[in-house]
Design an enzyme around this catalytic site. Sequence first.
Site, PDB file in Angstrom:
ATOM      1  N   ASP A  93     -24.227   4.559 -50.913  1.00 34.86           N
ATOM      2  CA  ASP A  93     -24.298   3.747 -49.698  1.00 34.86           C
ATOM      3  C   ASP A  93     -23.516   2.462 -49.952  1.00 34.86           C
ATOM      4  O   ASP A  93     -23.447   1.978 -51.081  1.00 34.86           O
ATOM      5  CB  ASP A  93     -25.760   3.445 -49.384  1.00 34.86           C
ATOM      6  N   SER A  94     -22.938   1.888 -48.906  1.00 32.30           N
ATOM      7  CA  SER A  94     -22.029   0.749 -49.077  1.00 32.30           C
ATOM      8  C   SER A  94     -22.733  -0.558 -49.406  1.00 32.30           C
ATOM      9  O   SER A  94     -22.105  -1.505 -49.854  1.00 32.30           O
ATOM     10  CB  SER A  94     -21.211   0.541 -47.810  1.00 32.30           C
ATOM     11  N   GLY A  95     -24.045  -0.625 -49.157  1.00 34.88           N
ATOM     12  CA  GLY A  95     -24.764  -1.874 -49.364  1.00 34.88           C
ATOM     13  C   GLY A  95     -24.946  -2.688 -48.103  1.00 34.88           C
ATOM     14  O   GLY A  95     -25.681  -3.673 -48.097  1.00 34.88           O
ATOM     15  N   PHE A  97     -26.548  -2.047 -45.275  1.00 24.56           N
ATOM     16  CA  PHE A  97     -27.920  -2.067 -44.769  1.00 24.56           C
ATOM     17  C   PHE A  97     -28.793  -2.996 -45.601  1.00 24.56           C
ATOM     18  O   PHE A  97     -29.622  -3.738 -45.067  1.00 24.56           O
ATOM     19  CB  PHE A  97     -28.509  -0.655 -44.764  1.00 24.56           C
ATOM     20  N   ASP A 147     -20.466  -1.467 -43.209  1.00 20.03           N
ATOM     21  CA  ASP A 147     -20.693  -1.588 -41.767  1.00 20.03           C
ATOM     22  C   ASP A 147     -21.746  -2.649 -41.487  1.00 20.03           C
ATOM     23  O   ASP A 147     -22.423  -3.122 -42.391  1.00 20.03           O
ATOM     24  CB  ASP A 147     -21.146  -0.251 -41.181  1.00 20.03           C
ATOM     25  N   GLN A 190     -21.962   3.203 -35.304  1.00 15.95           N
ATOM     26  CA  GLN A 190     -23.007   2.286 -34.859  1.00 15.95           C
ATOM     27  C   GLN A 190     -23.023   2.259 -33.326  1.00 15.95           C
ATOM     28  O   GLN A 190     -22.371   3.065 -32.687  1.00 15.95           O
ATOM     29  CB  GLN A 190     -22.771   0.898 -35.454  1.00 15.95           C
ATOM     30  N   ASP A 267     -30.817  11.511 -45.900  1.00 15.32           N
ATOM     31  CA  ASP A 267     -31.383  10.871 -47.093  1.00 15.32           C
ATOM     32  C   ASP A 267     -32.526   9.976 -46.654  1.00 15.32           C
ATOM     33  O   ASP A 267     -32.560   9.503 -45.518  1.00 15.32           O
ATOM     34  CB  ASP A 267     -30.335  10.016 -47.813  1.00 15.32           C
ATOM     35  N   CYS A 305     -47.486  26.072 -52.323  1.00 12.71           N
ATOM     36  CA  CYS A 305     -46.366  25.532 -53.094  1.00 12.71           C
ATOM     37  C   CYS A 305     -46.397  26.057 -54.529  1.00 12.71           C
ATOM     38  O   CYS A 305     -47.466  26.148 -55.142  1.00 12.71           O
ATOM     39  CB  CYS A 305     -46.424  24.004 -53.090  1.00 12.71           C
ATOM     40  N   CYS A 307     -44.409  24.611 -57.010  1.00 12.54           N
ATOM     41  CA  CYS A 307     -43.750  23.637 -57.873  1.00 12.54           C
ATOM     42  C   CYS A 307     -44.580  23.374 -59.132  1.00 12.54           C
ATOM     43  O   CYS A 307     -45.734  23.800 -59.248  1.00 12.54           O
ATOM     44  CB  CYS A 307     -43.493  22.329 -57.117  1.00 12.54           C
ATOM     45  N   CYS A 310     -48.027  21.733 -58.465  1.00  5.68           N
ATOM     46  CA  CYS A 310     -49.037  22.563 -57.815  1.00  5.68           C
ATOM     47  C   CYS A 310     -49.494  23.740 -58.667  1.00  5.68           C
ATOM     48  O   CYS A 310     -50.593  24.259 -58.474  1.00  5.68           O
ATOM     49  CB  CYS A 310     -48.510  23.045 -56.462  1.00  5.68           C
ATOM     50  N   HIS A 336     -43.643  16.774 -56.430  1.00  8.34           N
ATOM     51  CA  HIS A 336     -44.041  17.710 -55.375  1.00  8.34           C
ATOM     52  C   HIS A 336     -43.381  17.374 -54.040  1.00  8.34           C
ATOM     53  O   HIS A 336     -42.873  18.271 -53.350  1.00  8.34           O
ATOM     54  CB  HIS A 336     -45.560  17.694 -55.205  1.00  8.34           C
TER      55      HIS A 336
END
Length: 378
Positions: A93-95, A97, A147, A190, A267, A305, A307, A310, A336
């Site tokens: 991410d560009s930073g 935000f 942005d 945006q 994400d 599950c 995993c 679990c 999990h």
Amino acid sequence: MAVRFEQIQDCQQTNARLGRLHTPHGTIETPIFMPVGTLATVKTMSPEELKAIGSQIILANTYHLYLRPGHEIVREAGGLHTFMNWNRPILTDSGGFQVFSLSKLRKITEEGVSFRSHLSGEPLFLGPEQAMEIQNALGSDIAMAFDECAPYPADREYVRQSAERTVRWLKRCKEAHQRTDSQALFGIVQGGMYPDLRVENAKAIVDLDLPGYAIGGLSVGESKEQMYEMISHTTPYLPKDKPRYLMGVGSPDALIRGVMLGIDMFDCVLPTRIARNGTAMTSQGRLVVKKAEYARDFTSLDPECDCYTCTKYTRAYIRHLVKADETFGLRLISYHNLHFLLQLMTKVREAIRNKQLPEFANRFLTQYYGSDELSVRF
């Protein structure tokens, strides 16, 4: 191009699609959820564990790595992949935000943003050229353009000016980008909660012919329905032969609805953040394991599950760890939750492949939320 998107199959009932995103560090099956490794680590998880649960790509953050350890140190280490021992794709991410969300004292100009470090209070500056320099040093497979993420709510004129500045900053990012052979630059659409501004901004950014496009400025306080509306207004103007990335979204309903609206990549910090509060995502919905009712519950977090967590540990044991403030408990729930979302996306891909996505979506959402009110109908 460093990154190439290959569309495999459309969903006839919705706008979902199967795809493959080819990157310098491997091919990603889409739609995909990307675990967030802000500081070059997904909280409490090792790279080996991430691979074991099927993580194809992770996200790291320019702003945080710029502050510590510093992008020059990462460059000297051989880049982010070597530094953190992760040989699969990475998106940074560009930073932008973080600059807008973490720093109350900031000044936005055409050049960039002057702000103070949330760690030390030191005055800093970040603009398109600096964001690209840092991401070039980090060596991620996908770099995001710098942005301006407008707050919610915001008046129309402010959002219009902000979105137009984002386009100008993107042009500077493209000019400053030095690793086009090994790193793809994605632009970010945006426009706040104004459909016409979203469309206008999408057209301007697509005109710059980039390897991929993201939708930003959502999941910032607006309702889910507002978010879906903005996505539905935006995706028709994004190229079908390029990946589409919805930033900062990770709840199961938003993932499924996003896929059905044509999104390929997601994400969010949600799975590890709620894990640190003792909350697990299960096939029957959220489970707050620290509740007293689980003190003598010797079943797994999720009976459906398979995993590591679990198959080996009980709710009672995990509750004990969480109540005792033992890190292992948070690790087990994080493991999990990430497995749960990655498996959800695997099932979504299978449903698209089998031409059964609406049926799967309605069945899953009804089971997870306990009501058909959130089911998806197309």
